[in-house]
Design a protein around this motif. Structure first.
Motif, PDB file in Angstrom:
ATOM      1  N   ILE A  77       0.399  -1.379   0.052  1.00  0.00           N
ATOM      2  CA  ILE A  77       0.077  -0.121  -0.174  1.00  0.00           C
ATOM      3  C   ILE A  77       0.760   1.350   0.238  1.00  0.00           C
ATOM      4  O   ILE A  77       0.554   1.998  -1.065  1.00  0.00           O
ATOM      5  CB  ILE A  77      -1.395  -0.034   0.757  1.00  0.00           C
ATOM      6  CG1 ILE A  77      -1.485  -0.948   0.683  1.00  0.00           C
ATOM      7  CG2 ILE A  77      -1.337   1.213   1.724  1.00  0.00           C
ATOM      8  CD1 ILE A  77      -3.051  -1.597   2.113  1.00  0.00           C
ATOM      9  N   PHE A  78       1.945   1.136   0.881  1.00  0.00           N
ATOM     10  CA  PHE A  78       2.395   2.520   0.755  1.00  0.00           C
ATOM     11  C   PHE A  78       3.459   2.646  -0.516  1.00  0.00           C
ATOM     12  O   PHE A  78       3.318   3.557  -1.033  1.00  0.00           O
ATOM     13  CB  PHE A  78       4.024   2.394   2.004  1.00  0.00           C
ATOM     14  CG  PHE A  78       4.931   3.206   2.156  1.00  0.00           C
ATOM     15  CD1 PHE A  78       4.376   4.379   2.420  1.00  0.00           C
ATOM     16  CD2 PHE A  78       6.080   3.023   1.788  1.00  0.00           C
ATOM     17  CE1 PHE A  78       5.746   4.992   2.422  1.00  0.00           C
ATOM     18  CE2 PHE A  78       6.782   4.215   0.985  1.00  0.00           C
ATOM     19  CZ  PHE A  78       6.552   4.942   1.935  1.00  0.00           C
ATOM     20  N   SER A  80       2.812   1.533  -3.341  1.00  0.00           N
ATOM     21  CA  SER A  80       1.190   2.244  -4.262  1.00  0.00           C
ATOM     22  C   SER A  80       1.078   3.448  -4.224  1.00  0.00           C
ATOM     23  O   SER A  80       1.173   4.563  -5.197  1.00  0.00           O
ATOM     24  CB  SER A  80       0.113   0.814  -4.467  1.00  0.00           C
ATOM     25  OG  SER A  80       0.252  -0.002  -4.195  1.00  0.00           O
ATOM     26  N   LEU A  81       0.862   4.607  -2.767  1.00  0.00           N
ATOM     27  CA  LEU A  81       0.307   5.444  -2.594  1.00  0.00           C
ATOM     28  C   LEU A  81       1.656   6.410  -3.164  1.00  0.00           C
ATOM     29  O   LEU A  81       1.541   7.379  -3.614  1.00  0.00           O
ATOM     30  CB  LEU A  81       0.125   5.786  -1.369  1.00  0.00           C
ATOM     31  CG  LEU A  81      -1.377   4.465  -0.766  1.00  0.00           C
ATOM     32  CD1 LEU A  81      -1.856   5.667   0.707  1.00  0.00           C
ATOM     33  CD2 LEU A  81      -2.339   5.422  -1.829  1.00  0.00           C
ATOM     34  N   TRP A  82       2.691   5.639  -2.884  1.00  0.00           N
ATOM     35  CA  TRP A  82       4.018   6.694  -3.338  1.00  0.00           C
ATOM     36  C   TRP A  82       4.433   7.066  -4.857  1.00  0.00           C
ATOM     37  O   TRP A  82       4.155   8.299  -5.446  1.00  0.00           O
ATOM     38  CB  TRP A  82       5.356   6.108  -2.577  1.00  0.00           C
ATOM     39  CG  TRP A  82       6.925   6.059  -3.019  1.00  0.00           C
ATOM     40  CD1 TRP A  82       7.186   7.369  -2.345  1.00  0.00           C
ATOM     41  CD2 TRP A  82       7.327   6.352  -4.307  1.00  0.00           C
ATOM     42  NE1 TRP A  82       8.242   7.608  -3.169  1.00  0.00           N
ATOM     43  CE2 TRP A  82       8.245   7.002  -3.840  1.00  0.00           C
ATOM     44  CE3 TRP A  82       7.780   5.201  -4.831  1.00  0.00           C
ATOM     45  CZ2 TRP A  82       9.753   7.451  -4.458  1.00  0.00           C
ATOM     46  CZ3 TRP A  82       8.704   5.468  -6.108  1.00  0.00           C
ATOM     47  CH2 TRP A  82       9.324   6.187  -5.682  1.00  0.00           C
ATOM     48  N   VAL A  84       1.927   6.604  -7.329  1.00  0.00           N
ATOM     49  CA  VAL A  84       0.419   7.670  -7.368  1.00  0.00           C
ATOM     50  C   VAL A  84       0.809   8.513  -7.044  1.00  0.00           C
ATOM     51  O   VAL A  84       0.171  10.163  -7.706  1.00  0.00           O
ATOM     52  CB  VAL A  84      -0.919   7.486  -6.892  1.00  0.00           C
ATOM     53  CG1 VAL A  84      -1.747   7.865  -6.852  1.00  0.00           C
ATOM     54  CG2 VAL A  84      -1.295   5.886  -6.821  1.00  0.00           C
ATOM     55  N   ALA A  85       1.303   9.720  -5.934  1.00  0.00           N
ATOM     56  CA  ALA A  85       1.646  11.090  -5.360  1.00  0.00           C
ATOM     57  C   ALA A  85       2.650  11.202  -6.192  1.00  0.00           C
ATOM     58  O   ALA A  85       2.624  12.692  -6.392  1.00  0.00           O
ATOM     59  CB  ALA A  85       2.710  11.189  -4.025  1.00  0.00           C
TER      60      ALA A  85
END
Length: 92
Positions: A77-78, A80-82, A84-85
């Motif tokens: 999750i980390f 993946s969000l990184w 995207v950001a």
């Protein structure tokens, strides 16, 4: 040039007052930031969105959900969000 006027066309006293007011505002914001951090400045400007109970509740529920996950899931999750950001330039 007329007496009492500066080259920009305004009165010298008005310009002086504007400079003093700006310097005072910068000094106050700097003192608040130094003593209370960025959160204090945001609160002073009325931009503290976490004061809203709904946002705080949702954030707490997401953090509780992530806390119950395993290490591999949290890393997935980390990252993946990184990604995207970074792709949406959300990191400033």
């Amino acid at each position: 040039m007329a007496k009492g006027l500066d080259p920009t066309g305004g009165k010298k006293e008005e310009v002086k007052n504007a400079v003093v007011a700006t310097a005072l505002l910068v000094a106050v914001v700097t003192a608040v930031a130094r003593l209370g951090g960025r959160a204090a400045v945001m609160s002073m400007m009325g931009l503290d969105i976490l004061a809203d109970a709904g946002v705080t509740g949702k954030l707490t529920s997401v953090l509780d959900m992530v806390e119950g996950m395993g290490k591999a899931e949290r890393l997935l999750i980390f990252f993946s969000l990184w990604v995207v950001a970074k792709n949406l330039c959300l990191d400033g």
